[in-house]
Design an enzyme around this catalytic site. Sequence first.
Site, short mmCIF file in Angstrom:
data_model
loop_
_atom_site.label_atom_id
_atom_site.label_comp_id
_atom_site.label_asym_id
_atom_site.label_seq_id
_atom_site.Cartn_x
_atom_site.Cartn_y
_atom_site.Cartn_z
N THR A 136 80.18 7.49 39.15
CA THR A 136 79.59 8.45 40.09
C THR A 136 80.14 9.79 39.65
O THR A 136 81.29 9.87 39.16
CB THR A 136 79.97 8.17 41.56
OG1 THR A 136 81.37 8.39 41.71
CG2 THR A 136 79.65 6.74 41.99
N SER B 259 69.44 14.94 11.09
CA SER B 259 69.53 16.40 11.13
C SER B 259 69.14 16.94 9.76
O SER B 259 69.40 16.32 8.73
CB SER B 259 70.97 16.80 11.48
OG SER B 259 71.27 18.06 10.94
N LYS C 123 74.49 13.04 11.16
CA LYS C 123 73.87 12.98 12.49
C LYS C 123 72.83 11.87 12.62
O LYS C 123 72.07 11.59 11.72
CB LYS C 123 73.19 14.31 12.84
CG LYS C 123 74.13 15.47 13.04
CD LYS C 123 74.97 15.38 14.32
CE LYS C 123 74.18 15.51 15.59
NZ LYS C 123 73.72 16.84 15.90
N ASN D 15 70.33 11.37 15.79
CA ASN D 15 70.02 11.95 17.10
C ASN D 15 69.06 11.06 17.91
O ASN D 15 68.11 10.51 17.35
CB ASN D 15 69.39 13.33 16.91
CG ASN D 15 70.35 14.31 16.25
OD1 ASN D 15 71.56 14.21 16.44
ND2 ASN D 15 69.81 15.23 15.47
N GLU E 67 65.39 11.89 24.15
CA GLU E 67 65.38 13.31 24.54
C GLU E 67 63.96 13.79 24.81
O GLU E 67 63.71 14.58 25.73
CB GLU E 67 66.03 14.17 23.45
CG GLU E 67 67.53 13.92 23.33
CD GLU E 67 68.14 14.56 22.09
OE1 GLU E 67 67.54 15.49 21.52
OE2 GLU E 67 69.22 14.11 21.68
#
Length: 464
Positions: free
Chosen positions: A159, A281, A287, A289, A294
Amino acid sequence: MSENSDKAWSGRFGGTTEELMERFNASIGFDRRLYRVDIEGSRVQARALHESGHLSESELAEALGGLDRVEKEIEADSLPLTDDLEDIHMAVEKRLIELVGPVGGKIHSGRSRNDQVALDERLYLREAIAGTDDRLQTLQSAVVDLAEAHLDTILPGYTHVQQAQPIRLAHWAMALFWMLDRDRGRFRDCWSRANASPLGSGALGGSAYPVDREKMASELGLERVTENSIDAVSDRDALLEYLSAAAITMMHLSRFCEDLILWSSSEFGFVELDDAYATGSSMMPQKKNPDSLELVRGKTGRVYGNLAALLTVMKGVPLTYSKDMQEDKEPLFDTIDTLWMCLAVFTGAWSTMRIRPDRMRSGLDGAILATDLADYLSRKGVPFRDCHRIVGRLVRESLDEGKRLDELGLDSLRAVSAVFEADVSSVLSPENSTNDRNLPGGTGRDAIVRQIEAARQITSASIV
Ligand code: ARG
């Protein structure tokens, strides 16, 4: 620019439409998606006109034959759908007249594009809701599959993005199942209210031809007829309900995306997206991603925007129809496309991600069993407020000493409260902590098994 004499409404016009106006006015660029339902509605309209004595048997046959041909031409992409045709309703009618002659111009008797478009949108929505429900159900199955595979995977529950209590991964996953279940209910509700035929409402006052509205509705597979022709041509509630339900579904997906994006960072490392749903990337070779998630999170904004757009359009439209309402289609189509794409991508990313139970386990904070310690004291009769304070002191001590709560040892516990006894060791286990919560809806193993059983029972019956 086309001559106005080509237009169905050319009679009262002397001049021609400005090319800019023609482009501005046209909805054919997007409402062509309605062609099948539009033609379905026209078939039923033609039959009703025949039954009411307005079309002869042979005229009906010609009209129906013509509608079939128009449908095939649009399907085959051989009918040019240009802006001068204005919208799909005019385009179908114009082509029908070209193919079958004057009878093609008879089937619009008593019908307006106002009741026509209202009908088309309901029929289109019915398919959209069925397709949405299928996709939600597919995701629900993927959710239950993951839950079943991870009944015994324990991780921190949060939480405020602060560790709270240990939970089972299956429990977290099943939270999504129930959200999706309510989403399905909202789409189902939307359909139950939309399941009525506006055909026969005419422009706003009702058709002056004695068409059998109930029969038309039943031929279209609709449950009933709308009660009021003014309402029927003004109403876009069903679209708004679909957009609202879609916005809520996207919000649910977006929150799960958020968890998974966080969890796929190297700091968490709880999950790793499959290469199929990640991207690299352009600059940093290391990277990976979580672009899939997203983008689902990002597209949520666009779906909210579509709802806000249509609500805003509708609030200013005087009864009954005004052309403002043509602006209802792009938000609807874009929402369906976006939602379906997001559901497919999310389901793909979900089903293929690698879960790392070791990282989840080792991610449990040393103080995550604090509530269990407090509950232990409480069960021995100490008022919960005092338990909270006692365990708070132990947490501080463990932090000062750089130890986990379960490493403090019985003597340290007893130094703060003599109520602690040797049996305290049993509560200092994440498994036991979750299994203390075996009441319905809790994160205990048995409770989750019952949850999964209930979920599996949920029928897959089609909703429309
Ligand atoms: N293309 C129009 C729309 O989508 C069809 C209805 C037009 N009705 C009218 N009375 N001009 O709203």
